[in-house]
Scaffold this active site. Structure first.
Site, short mmCIF file in Angstrom:
data_model
loop_
_atom_site.label_atom_id
_atom_site.label_comp_id
_atom_site.label_asym_id
_atom_site.label_seq_id
_atom_site.Cartn_x
_atom_site.Cartn_y
_atom_site.Cartn_z
N SER A 60 0.87 -1.18 0.00
CA SER A 60 0.00 0.00 0.00
C SER A 60 0.91 1.23 0.00
CB SER A 60 -0.90 0.00 1.23
OG SER A 60 -1.66 -1.19 1.28
N LYS B 60 -0.54 4.87 8.36
CA LYS B 60 0.21 5.27 7.17
C LYS B 60 -0.74 5.42 5.96
CE LYS B 60 1.38 1.87 4.94
NZ LYS B 60 1.23 0.90 3.89
N LYS C 63 -6.66 2.25 -2.83
CA LYS C 63 -6.34 1.51 -1.59
C LYS C 63 -6.29 2.46 -0.39
CE LYS C 63 -5.03 -1.41 1.42
NZ LYS C 63 -5.95 -2.38 1.96
P1 NAD Z 1 4.64 -6.80 7.52
O1 NAD Z 1 5.29 -5.75 8.34
O2 NAD Z 1 4.11 -8.03 8.17
O3 NAD Z 1 5.65 -7.28 6.35
C1 NAD Z 1 6.55 -6.43 5.69
C2 NAD Z 1 7.79 -7.27 5.40
O4 NAD Z 1 8.72 -6.45 4.68
C3 NAD Z 1 8.52 -7.72 6.69
O5 NAD Z 1 8.70 -9.13 6.66
C4 NAD Z 1 9.84 -6.97 6.66
O6 NAD Z 1 10.91 -7.68 7.22
C5 NAD Z 1 10.01 -6.77 5.16
N1 NAD Z 1 10.93 -5.66 4.84
C6 NAD Z 1 10.98 -4.44 5.41
N2 NAD Z 1 11.96 -3.71 4.83
C7 NAD Z 1 12.52 -4.50 3.86
C8 NAD Z 1 13.57 -4.32 2.93
N3 NAD Z 1 14.25 -3.17 2.86
N4 NAD Z 1 13.88 -5.35 2.10
C9 NAD Z 1 13.22 -6.53 2.18
N5 NAD Z 1 12.20 -6.76 3.05
C10 NAD Z 1 11.86 -5.76 3.88
O7 NAD Z 1 3.50 -6.05 6.69
P2 NAD Z 1 2.22 -6.71 5.98
O8 NAD Z 1 1.09 -6.71 6.95
O9 NAD Z 1 2.63 -7.93 5.25
O10 NAD Z 1 1.90 -5.53 4.93
C11 NAD Z 1 2.64 -5.36 3.72
C12 NAD Z 1 1.93 -4.28 2.90
O11 NAD Z 1 0.59 -4.72 2.62
C13 NAD Z 1 1.79 -2.93 3.63
O12 NAD Z 1 1.92 -1.88 2.69
C14 NAD Z 1 0.40 -2.99 4.20
O13 NAD Z 1 -0.13 -1.68 4.42
C15 NAD Z 1 -0.34 -3.77 3.14
N6 NAD Z 1 -1.53 -4.51 3.56
C16 NAD Z 1 -1.53 -5.28 4.70
C17 NAD Z 1 -2.69 -5.99 5.04
C18 NAD Z 1 -2.75 -6.86 6.28
O14 NAD Z 1 -3.87 -7.29 6.65
N7 NAD Z 1 -1.65 -7.14 6.96
C19 NAD Z 1 -3.82 -5.95 4.22
C20 NAD Z 1 -3.76 -5.20 3.05
C21 NAD Z 1 -2.61 -4.49 2.73
#
Ligand code: NAD
Length: 296
Positions: free
Chosen positions: A100, A243, A174
């Site tokens: 997102s 965010k 989104k």
């Molecule tokens: P999360 O924090 O669980 O996962 C993010 C991952 O990115 C982590 O494993 C982290 O280690 C990794 N990361 C961070 N910096 C990095 C880098 N420089 N290089 C490689 N990996 C890196 O987050 P999430 O819940 O999986 O969400 C991911 C995206 O999806 C976000 O933008 C969030 O807003 C969106 N989103 C989440 C949900 C939900 O229900 N969790 C639903 C819809 C959208």
């Protein structure tokens, strides 16, 4: 690694969402190279049948499609700006940012990559961890029609892709969706507190809301599944929600449209984020509100 005609996929960001999404692609027969900065999740991806790699340079080696599922635009820009990744990224690769991210930054990034023969499309999702596990995400896609058409078979393994318009459109929708969702959740939590104080049964309230005009994803899903049982375990962080809300109100400001209600909601969510642990689930907004009420 499977030997077939399917595109080879690089996947960066194996968190709450990325892990089940990348694992589904492996299950569908794609060769998937996975990278995350966190070593334990790289190991978990390898255990799930994926090919874990240790560097960003290695995650783009020989890939046709690069998927990003990262926290925000800042991380997306840092990853795509990585020297090792840039060296390995071939012209003709399709980059799909499923995080997102911020729509205006996405457009700037797409223009930059376009100069190097790489097309970026945005494909953020709704549906939470459950939707990611079940391949039932709503996927909001922005980008040129021909590239989106090429990406559709991959995206269909993850859910239902909808082409929303040119690049950045998915990220705009989104953010606006999550501003609505967060505002509903806060409004529902206030209404539930008032009802409880008046002596109403929370389950009866939810069932009546859900057959009346006050219903939303908060009354149908978040309150009954994550708040009333006390688990607060939706898998979507409160800070990630904040965010997204800020992305939406920043967009409204740049477009010069009214956003007073949105900014009031951002203000309350920001206060909750300051009071709660950095890892708090977004559904904890209800608990935070109830604790404030107790303190009145
Ligand atoms: P999360 O924090 O669980 O996962 C993010 C991952 O990115 C982590 O494993 C982290 O280690 C990794 N990361 C961070 N910096 C990095 C880098 N420089 N290089 C490689 N990996 C890196 O987050 P999430 O819940 O999986 O969400 C991911 C995206 O999806 C976000 O933008 C969030 O807003 C969106 N989103 C989440 C949900 C939900 O229900 N969790 C639903 C819809 C959208």
């Amino acid at each position: 690694m499977p030997q077939n005609d399917l595109p080879v996929i690089g996947f960066v960001g194996l968190g709450n969402m990325g892990m089940p999404m990348a694992t589904r692609l492996v299950g569908a027969g794609y060769a998937v190279l996975g990278f995350d900065v966190a070593e334990p999740v790289r190991a978990a991806f390898a255990s799930a049948g994926g090919s874990s790699v240790d560097t960003l340079g290695a995650v783009v080696a020989g890939v046709d499609v690069l998927i990003l599922m990262l926290p925000d635009s800042k991380v997306v820009n840092a990853v795509l700006g990585d020297a090792g990744l840039q060296e390995g990224l071939r012209a003709g690769t399709i980059v799909i940012d499923m995080s997102s991210s911020e729509p205006i930054k996405t457009r700037a990034l797409a223009a930059d990559l376009d100069g190097r023969g790489i097309v970026l499309i945005d494909a953020p999702v709704s549906g939470g961890v459950k939707g990611a596990v079940n391949g039932a995400l709503t996927i909001m896609v922005g980008g040129p029609a021909a590239t989106v058409a090429e990406a559709i078979p991959v995206l269909e393994q993850l859910g239902r892709p909808v082409h929303a318009g040119p690049v950045g459109s998915g990220h705009a929708i989104k953010a606006l969706n999550n501003l609505l969702s967060a505002t509903h959740l806060l409004a529902t939590s206030e209404a539930m507190l008032a009802g409880k104080r008046f002596g109403l049964d929370p389950e009866v309230m939810l069932s009546i809301f859900n057959s009346s005009s006050g219903k939303s994803g908060s009354t149908e899903n978040k309150w009954p599944n994550f708040i009333l049982p006390g688990g607060y375990n939706s898998g979507f962080g409160l800070r990630l929600m904040l965010k997204d809300m800020r992305t939406a109100t920043d967009l409204a400001e740049q477009l010069d449209v009214p956003d007073e209600l949105g900014r009031a909601a951002v203000d309350l969510w920001a206060r909750a984020a300051a009071d709660l642990e950095p890892t708090a689930d977004h559904t904890e907004i209800a608990k935070w509100l109830a604790q404030r009420e107790v303190g009145l």
